[in-house]
Design a protein around this motif. Sequence first.
Motif, PDB file in Angstrom:
ATOM      1  N   UNK A   1     -58.782 -30.656  -6.642  1.00 54.02           N
ATOM      2  CA  UNK A   1     -59.043 -29.256  -6.850  1.00 54.02           C
ATOM      3  C   UNK A   1     -58.645 -28.904  -8.280  1.00 54.02           C
ATOM      4  N   UNK A   2     -59.432 -28.075  -8.931  1.00 55.28           N
ATOM      5  CA  UNK A   2     -59.123 -27.643 -10.282  1.00 55.28           C
ATOM      6  C   UNK A   2     -58.778 -26.165 -10.277  1.00 55.28           C
ATOM      7  N   UNK A   3     -57.754 -25.808 -11.055  1.00 52.80           N
ATOM      8  CA  UNK A   3     -57.322 -24.416 -11.177  1.00 52.80           C
ATOM      9  C   UNK A   3     -57.004 -24.155 -12.637  1.00 52.80           C
ATOM     10  N   UNK A   4     -57.503 -23.040 -13.192  1.00 51.78           N
ATOM     11  CA  UNK A   4     -57.210 -22.645 -14.562  1.00 51.78           C
ATOM     12  C   UNK A   4     -56.472 -21.320 -14.543  1.00 51.78           C
ATOM     13  N   UNK A   5     -55.369 -21.250 -15.310  1.00 53.13           N
ATOM     14  CA  UNK A   5     -54.586 -20.022 -15.405  1.00 53.13           C
ATOM     15  C   UNK A   5     -54.371 -19.695 -16.876  1.00 53.13           C
ATOM     16  N   UNK A   6     -54.177 -18.418 -17.153  1.00 56.46           N
ATOM     17  CA  UNK A   6     -53.827 -17.940 -18.485  1.00 56.46           C
ATOM     18  C   UNK A   6     -52.342 -17.658 -18.488  1.00 56.46           C
ATOM     19  N   UNK A   7     -51.640 -18.126 -19.534  1.00 54.45           N
ATOM     20  CA  UNK A   7     -50.196 -17.935 -19.608  1.00 54.45           C
ATOM     21  C   UNK A   7     -49.817 -17.149 -20.856  1.00 54.45           C
ATOM     22  N   UNK A   8     -48.714 -16.419 -20.766  1.00 60.69           N
ATOM     23  CA  UNK A   8     -48.205 -15.641 -21.889  1.00 60.69           C
ATOM     24  C   UNK A   8     -47.275 -16.501 -22.730  1.00 60.69           C
ATOM     25  N   UNK A   9     -47.064 -16.096 -23.967  1.00 65.72           N
ATOM     26  CA  UNK A   9     -46.050 -16.656 -24.869  1.00 65.72           C
ATOM     27  C   UNK A   9     -46.340 -18.058 -25.381  1.00 65.72           C
ATOM     28  N   UNK A  10     -47.516 -18.612 -25.142  1.00 57.61           N
ATOM     29  CA  UNK A  10     -47.846 -19.940 -25.654  1.00 57.61           C
ATOM     30  C   UNK A  10     -48.436 -19.768 -27.049  1.00 57.61           C
ATOM     31  N   UNK A  11     -47.760 -20.344 -28.059  1.00 57.35           N
ATOM     32  CA  UNK A  11     -48.189 -20.105 -29.430  1.00 57.35           C
ATOM     33  C   UNK A  11     -48.405 -21.361 -30.268  1.00 57.35           C
ATOM     34  N   UNK A  12     -47.946 -22.528 -29.783  1.00 60.53           N
ATOM     35  CA  UNK A  12     -48.028 -23.710 -30.643  1.00 60.53           C
ATOM     36  C   UNK A  12     -48.101 -24.982 -29.800  1.00 60.53           C
ATOM     37  N   UNK A  39     -54.776 -19.808 -24.618  1.00 59.02           N
ATOM     38  CA  UNK A  39     -53.606 -19.606 -23.754  1.00 59.02           C
ATOM     39  C   UNK A  39     -53.923 -19.932 -22.296  1.00 59.02           C
ATOM     40  N   UNK A  40     -54.661 -21.043 -22.102  1.00 60.87           N
ATOM     41  CA  UNK A  40     -55.074 -21.458 -20.762  1.00 60.87           C
ATOM     42  C   UNK A  40     -54.524 -22.833 -20.420  1.00 60.87           C
ATOM     43  N   UNK A  41     -54.205 -22.970 -19.146  1.00 59.73           N
ATOM     44  CA  UNK A  41     -53.751 -24.243 -18.609  1.00 59.73           C
ATOM     45  C   UNK A  41     -54.680 -24.595 -17.451  1.00 59.73           C
ATOM     46  N   UNK A  42     -55.302 -25.765 -17.522  1.00 57.98           N
ATOM     47  CA  UNK A  42     -56.169 -26.233 -16.456  1.00 57.98           C
ATOM     48  C   UNK A  42     -55.457 -27.379 -15.744  1.00 57.98           C
ATOM     49  N   UNK A  43     -55.404 -27.281 -14.423  1.00 54.10           N
ATOM     50  CA  UNK A  43     -54.676 -28.239 -13.596  1.00 54.10           C
ATOM     51  C   UNK A  43     -55.606 -28.920 -12.621  1.00 54.10           C
ATOM     52  N   UNK A  44     -55.416 -30.211 -12.433  1.00 55.94           N
ATOM     53  CA  UNK A  44     -56.048 -30.955 -11.343  1.00 55.94           C
ATOM     54  C   UNK A  44     -54.952 -31.153 -10.311  1.00 55.94           C
ATOM     55  N   UNK A  45     -55.163 -30.617  -9.120  1.00 56.58           N
ATOM     56  CA  UNK A  45     -54.132 -30.601  -8.083  1.00 56.58           C
ATOM     57  C   UNK A  45     -54.571 -31.334  -6.839  1.00 56.58           C
ATOM     58  N   UNK A  46     -53.603 -31.958  -6.167  1.00 56.16           N
ATOM     59  CA  UNK A  46     -53.860 -32.528  -4.841  1.00 56.16           C
ATOM     60  C   UNK A  46     -53.901 -31.427  -3.793  1.00 56.16           C
ATOM     61  N   UNK A  47     -53.030 -30.445  -3.960  1.00 49.11           N
ATOM     62  CA  UNK A  47     -52.902 -29.360  -2.996  1.00 49.11           C
ATOM     63  C   UNK A  47     -52.799 -28.041  -3.744  1.00 49.11           C
ATOM     64  N   UNK A  48     -52.974 -26.971  -2.995  1.00 51.35           N
ATOM     65  CA  UNK A  48     -52.804 -25.649  -3.578  1.00 51.35           C
ATOM     66  C   UNK A  48     -51.347 -25.242  -3.402  1.00 51.35           C
TER      67      UNK A  48
END
Length: 66
Positions: A1-12, A39-48
């Motif tokens: 399963x793929x999930x993409x989230x936007x995170x705060x405070x990521x600058x470098x 400012x996005x993190x994409x994850x490949x997950x086994x479970x939610x």
Amino acid sequence: MQKTVTVANMMCGGCAGTIESNLSAMEGVDQVSVNVEEKRVTLELDEVFMPQIAEKLTERGYPIQE
């Protein structure tokens, strides 16, 4: 399963490295891809289990933005 989230405070690349290493170490996370500019993190997950991922990011100073 793929999930993409936007995170705060990521600058470098250091921020990206912190996020990637912390999330990669979590059981059930197969792959982590970080895009600093968007400012996005994409994850490949086994479970939610987004509450645990959100908690880990927040603990490190990178809360998920809804």
